[in-house]
Design a protein around this motif. Structure first.
Motif, PDB file in Angstrom:
ATOM      1  N   CYS A 117      19.570  -6.383  10.958  1.00  0.00           N
ATOM      2  CA  CYS A 117      19.987  -5.729  12.210  1.00  0.00           C
ATOM      3  C   CYS A 117      18.750  -5.469  13.062  1.00  0.00           C
ATOM      4  O   CYS A 117      18.490  -4.360  13.497  1.00  0.00           O
ATOM      5  CB  CYS A 117      20.735  -4.423  11.893  1.00  0.00           C
ATOM      6  N   ASP A 143      15.794  -0.602   5.592  1.00  0.00           N
ATOM      7  CA  ASP A 143      15.465   0.806   5.789  1.00  0.00           C
ATOM      8  C   ASP A 143      16.627   1.503   6.505  1.00  0.00           C
ATOM      9  O   ASP A 143      16.783   1.375   7.720  1.00  0.00           O
ATOM     10  CB  ASP A 143      14.179   0.886   6.624  1.00  0.00           C
ATOM     11  N   LYS A 146      15.859   3.792   9.675  1.00  0.00           N
ATOM     12  CA  LYS A 146      15.139   3.252  10.836  1.00  0.00           C
ATOM     13  C   LYS A 146      15.894   3.538  12.146  1.00  0.00           C
ATOM     14  O   LYS A 146      17.123   3.434  12.184  1.00  0.00           O
ATOM     15  CB  LYS A 146      15.015   1.745  10.634  1.00  0.00           C
ATOM     16  N   ARG A 148      17.297   2.426  15.508  1.00  0.00           N
ATOM     17  CA  ARG A 148      17.702   1.095  15.991  1.00  0.00           C
ATOM     18  C   ARG A 148      18.248   1.196  17.405  1.00  0.00           C
ATOM     19  O   ARG A 148      18.792   2.235  17.776  1.00  0.00           O
ATOM     20  CB  ARG A 148      18.810   0.514  15.088  1.00  0.00           C
ATOM     21  N   GLY A 388      14.056 -14.673  21.454  1.00  0.00           N
ATOM     22  CA  GLY A 388      14.573 -13.487  22.134  1.00  0.00           C
ATOM     23  C   GLY A 388      16.017 -13.210  21.764  1.00  0.00           C
ATOM     24  O   GLY A 388      16.728 -14.089  21.281  1.00  0.00           O
TER      25      GLY A 388
HETATM   26  N1  LIG Z   1      13.590 -13.019  17.157  1.00  0.00           N
HETATM   27  C1  LIG Z   1      13.849 -14.248  17.578  1.00  0.00           C
HETATM   28  O1  LIG Z   1      13.720 -14.567  18.752  1.00  0.00           O
HETATM   29  C2  LIG Z   1      14.357 -15.277  16.588  1.00  0.00           C
HETATM   30  C3  LIG Z   1      14.779 -16.513  17.077  1.00  0.00           C
HETATM   31  C4  LIG Z   1      15.295 -17.467  16.175  1.00  0.00           C
HETATM   32  C5  LIG Z   1      15.341 -17.165  14.829  1.00  0.00           C
HETATM   33  N2  LIG Z   1      14.883 -15.960  14.381  1.00  0.00           N
HETATM   34  C6  LIG Z   1      14.955 -15.700  12.926  1.00  0.00           C
HETATM   35  O2  LIG Z   1      15.976 -14.737  12.687  1.00  0.00           O
HETATM   36  C7  LIG Z   1      15.621 -13.910  11.579  1.00  0.00           C
HETATM   37  C8  LIG Z   1      15.605 -12.459  12.036  1.00  0.00           C
HETATM   38  O3  LIG Z   1      14.634 -12.329  13.055  1.00  0.00           O
HETATM   39  P1  LIG Z   1      14.491 -10.969  13.882  1.00  0.00           P
HETATM   40  O4  LIG Z   1      13.586 -11.282  15.027  1.00  0.00           O
HETATM   41  O5  LIG Z   1      15.830 -10.382  14.147  1.00  0.00           O
HETATM   42  O6  LIG Z   1      13.683 -10.069  12.846  1.00  0.00           O
HETATM   43  P2  LIG Z   1      13.542  -8.480  12.842  1.00  0.00           P
HETATM   44  O7  LIG Z   1      13.780  -7.935  14.205  1.00  0.00           O
HETATM   45  O8  LIG Z   1      12.254  -8.172  12.178  1.00  0.00           O
HETATM   46  O9  LIG Z   1      14.747  -8.003  11.918  1.00  0.00           O
HETATM   47  C9  LIG Z   1      14.787  -8.364  10.577  1.00  0.00           C
HETATM   48  C10 LIG Z   1      15.921  -7.648   9.878  1.00  0.00           C
HETATM   49  O10 LIG Z   1      15.930  -8.062   8.520  1.00  0.00           O
HETATM   50  C11 LIG Z   1      16.055  -6.896   7.687  1.00  0.00           C
HETATM   51  N3  LIG Z   1      15.405  -7.195   6.403  1.00  0.00           N
HETATM   52  C12 LIG Z   1      14.194  -7.758   6.186  1.00  0.00           C
HETATM   53  N4  LIG Z   1      13.966  -7.907   4.871  1.00  0.00           N
HETATM   54  C13 LIG Z   1      15.058  -7.447   4.238  1.00  0.00           C
HETATM   55  C14 LIG Z   1      15.425  -7.328   2.886  1.00  0.00           C
HETATM   56  N5  LIG Z   1      14.625  -7.729   1.894  1.00  0.00           N
HETATM   57  N6  LIG Z   1      16.648  -6.811   2.596  1.00  0.00           N
HETATM   58  C15 LIG Z   1      17.465  -6.412   3.587  1.00  0.00           C
HETATM   59  N7  LIG Z   1      17.181  -6.495   4.896  1.00  0.00           N
HETATM   60  C16 LIG Z   1      15.982  -7.010   5.224  1.00  0.00           C
HETATM   61  C17 LIG Z   1      15.345  -5.806   8.456  1.00  0.00           C
HETATM   62  O11 LIG Z   1      15.811  -4.560   7.988  1.00  0.00           O
HETATM   63  P3  LIG Z   1      15.245  -3.187   8.643  1.00  0.00           P
HETATM   64  O12 LIG Z   1      15.792  -3.192  10.038  1.00  0.00           O
HETATM   65  O13 LIG Z   1      15.806  -2.110   7.820  1.00  0.00           O
HETATM   66  O14 LIG Z   1      13.755  -3.309   8.598  1.00  0.00           O
HETATM   67  C18 LIG Z   1      15.768  -6.126   9.885  1.00  0.00           C
HETATM   68  O15 LIG Z   1      17.002  -5.531  10.181  1.00  0.00           O
HETATM   69  C19 LIG Z   1      14.238 -14.385  11.113  1.00  0.00           C
HETATM   70  O16 LIG Z   1      14.408 -15.264  10.044  1.00  0.00           O
HETATM   71  C20 LIG Z   1      13.683 -15.110  12.332  1.00  0.00           C
HETATM   72  O17 LIG Z   1      12.778 -16.120  11.962  1.00  0.00           O
HETATM   73  C21 LIG Z   1      14.411 -15.005  15.223  1.00  0.00           C
END
Ligand SMILES: NC(=O)c1ccc[n+]([C@@H]2O[C@H](COP(=O)([O-])OP(=O)(O)OC[C@H]3O[C@@H](n4cnc5c(N)ncnc54)[C@H](OP(=O)(O)O)[C@@H]3O)[C@@H](O)[C@H]2O)c1
Length: 426
Positions: A117, A143, A146, A148, A388
């Motif tokens: 999330c 977490d 956290k 959000r 994004g």
């Molecule tokens: N951001 C982009 O623009 C984008 C674009 C394409 C693909 N992606 C991919 O999409 C995925 C998510 O990216 P994001 O940008 O959304 O990352 P993010 O904002 O850092 O969010 C990651 C989420 O994963 C949760 N998490 C991480 N490790 C975990 C675990 N071991 N168990 C349970 N929950 C866990 C975190 O929980 P907490 O909130 O509690 O920390 C957080 O909610 C990644 O693989 C990224 O490469 C991202």
């Protein structure tokens, strides 16, 4: 409505397109800009040009253009006497008041388990909670305390992947930042017959061949459009090229953070200031090393190679250049280019000069772009927002809607009310 023409523009001296792409004719309610933009995006990512008649009045039409721009789709509004097919998406003003679409049949909402999330998961959760076709049965985070920007409804938070799958979802949306947990969750879901929509390139790239084989064996769809290119339809474009003929070359800008930084460096900004700006804009993570060392682009190139060939090089086997304050870059306009040459059997991530290259040279901000060449010389290209919340959520959303359209519920409808486009092959 002004007189407009549904014909291909002829430009003096321009080469004829190798083959005409189909055109989707859509009727939209621009008063619901997010839904209307999603309907356009789903056709755009299939490689179709879109001509849409949008009701709701001029202001609503403006909101639709803005909603499309936010997900990286450029729409034009052709005027009197202009052709409809000079751009990817043409919008025409329809009646001020939208006519009612077909009534939704009886349906059971699709049970969704959401893993993550953050930037992506939070965007997906907002849309899921607002759409009665879906029921969110659990949200996995690390977490629970956290703060959000999206409220997770009470009782839905799960801290253990097994507890998430115990909620018996029909679909797992996987958007977590821990690749090993993400991959284990995807495997567990597919094994149980749960469909998967994933955004996580690092979770997939390691062994996409095994995961797709598992999906085939279990009969559970595995969709992952958002894992490469955010909202730009890179995977779909490689698939279209592959369906046309043998892919011989892929060249792409696959990392939005590097592209953003390179654009700022070209403007004379220092490396540290450019990296800070990428963080403020929400593209670079606190630890941007996967972006800067090319690891992120290599994972994405491995996935694209899999789409082209059914298998890809391992991420570790792809040579990579690193972007750093003291990196020596070529002169002129520079991009981080991911290349795969299937004739030479080479793949790499390198900084290359792209001056004069119409696809890569003027790529703004976090945008991504792709060029795929087939053995008969045909070239497929696409561009869009590579990272994004909004564009990446849109790609996940399109996967979910594709799943919903074929979901085998009684009656075969499951309340799916998408406008069926009329497809023309000109
Ligand atoms: N951001 C982009 O623009 C984008 C674009 C394409 C693909 N992606 C991919 O999409 C995925 C998510 O990216 P994001 O940008 O959304 O990352 P993010 O904002 O850092 O969010 C990651 C989420 O994963 C949760 N998490 C991480 N490790 C975990 C675990 N071991 N168990 C349970 N929950 C866990 C975190 O929980 P907490 O909130 O509690 O920390 C957080 O909610 C990644 O693989 C990224 O490469 C991202």
């Amino acid at each position: 409505m002004p007189a407009v023409f549904l014909c291909r523009p002829t430009v003096e001296g321009a080469p004829a397109p190798a083959a005409a792409e189909p055109v989707a004719l859509l009727q939209l309610d621009a008063g619901q800009p997010a839904d209307a933009a999603s309907a356009v995006y789903r056709e755009f990512r299939r490689g179709r040009r879109v001509v849409a008649v949008a009701s709701g009045g001029a202001t609503a039409l403006g909101s639709l253009v803005t909603a499309l721009a936010a997900i990286g789709v450029v729409a034009t509004r052709p005027g009197h006497g202009e052709t409809l097919l000079s751009d990817d998406v043409a919008l025409l003003a329809g009646p001020d008041v939208a006519t009612d679409g077909p009534a939704a049949g009886p349906f059971r909402p699709l049970r969704i388990a959401l893993a993550g999330c953050g930037v992506v998961g939070g965007g997906v959760l907002q849309r899921l909670l607002a759409d009665p076709r879906f029921e969110v049965v659990g949200v996995l985070v690390r977490d629970p305390g956290k703060r959000r920007d999206v409220v997770v409804p009470k009782g839905l938070v799960r801290l253990d992947p097994a507890a998430l799958l115990a909620r018996e979802p029909a679909v797992l949306v996987e958007a977590i930042s821990d690749p090993s947990t993400g991959r284990a969750l995807i495997c567990a879901a597919l094994t149980r017959g749960v469909a998967v929509v994933s955004a996580s390139k690092q979770a997939l790239a390691g062994d996409l061949t095994t995961l797709t084989a598992l999906a085939r064996t279990s009969g559970s769809p595995l969709l992952y459009s958002a894992s490469v290119g955010g909202g730009s339809p890179l995977i779909e474009t490689v698939r279209r090229a592959r369906d046309h003929g043998a892919v011989v070359r892929i060249e792409a800008v696959l990392n939005g953070t590097c592209n953003f930084i390179l654009n700022r460096l070209a403007d004379g900004v220092t490396f540290d200031a450019a990296l800070d700006a990428a963080r403020v804009a929400g593209f670079a993570e606190e630890d941007p090393s996967a972006d800067l060392t090319g690891l992120d682009a290599a994972a994405k190139l491995s996935i694209l190679a899999h789409e082209a060939l059914g298998q890809g090089p391992t991420v570790d086997s792809i040579p990579r250049d690193t972007l750093a304050a003291d990196a020596v870059l070529p002169a002129g306009r520079v991009r981080q280019i991911a290349s795969l040459d299937l004739r030479a059997g080479t793949a790499d991530i390198a900084f290359r000069a792209v001056e004069g290259d119409g696809l890569f040279a003027d790529l703004p901000d976090e945008w991504n772009a792709l060029r795929v060449e087939t053995a008969d010389g045909r070239v497929f290209t696409t561009r869009g927002r590579g990272a994004g919340r909004l564009p990446t959520t849109e790609a996940v959303w399109a996967d979910l809607n594709d799943l919903l359209a074929v979901w085998p519920y009684q009656g075969g409808c499951n309340g799916h009310t998408d406008t069926d486009p009329l497809i023309l092959r000109l």
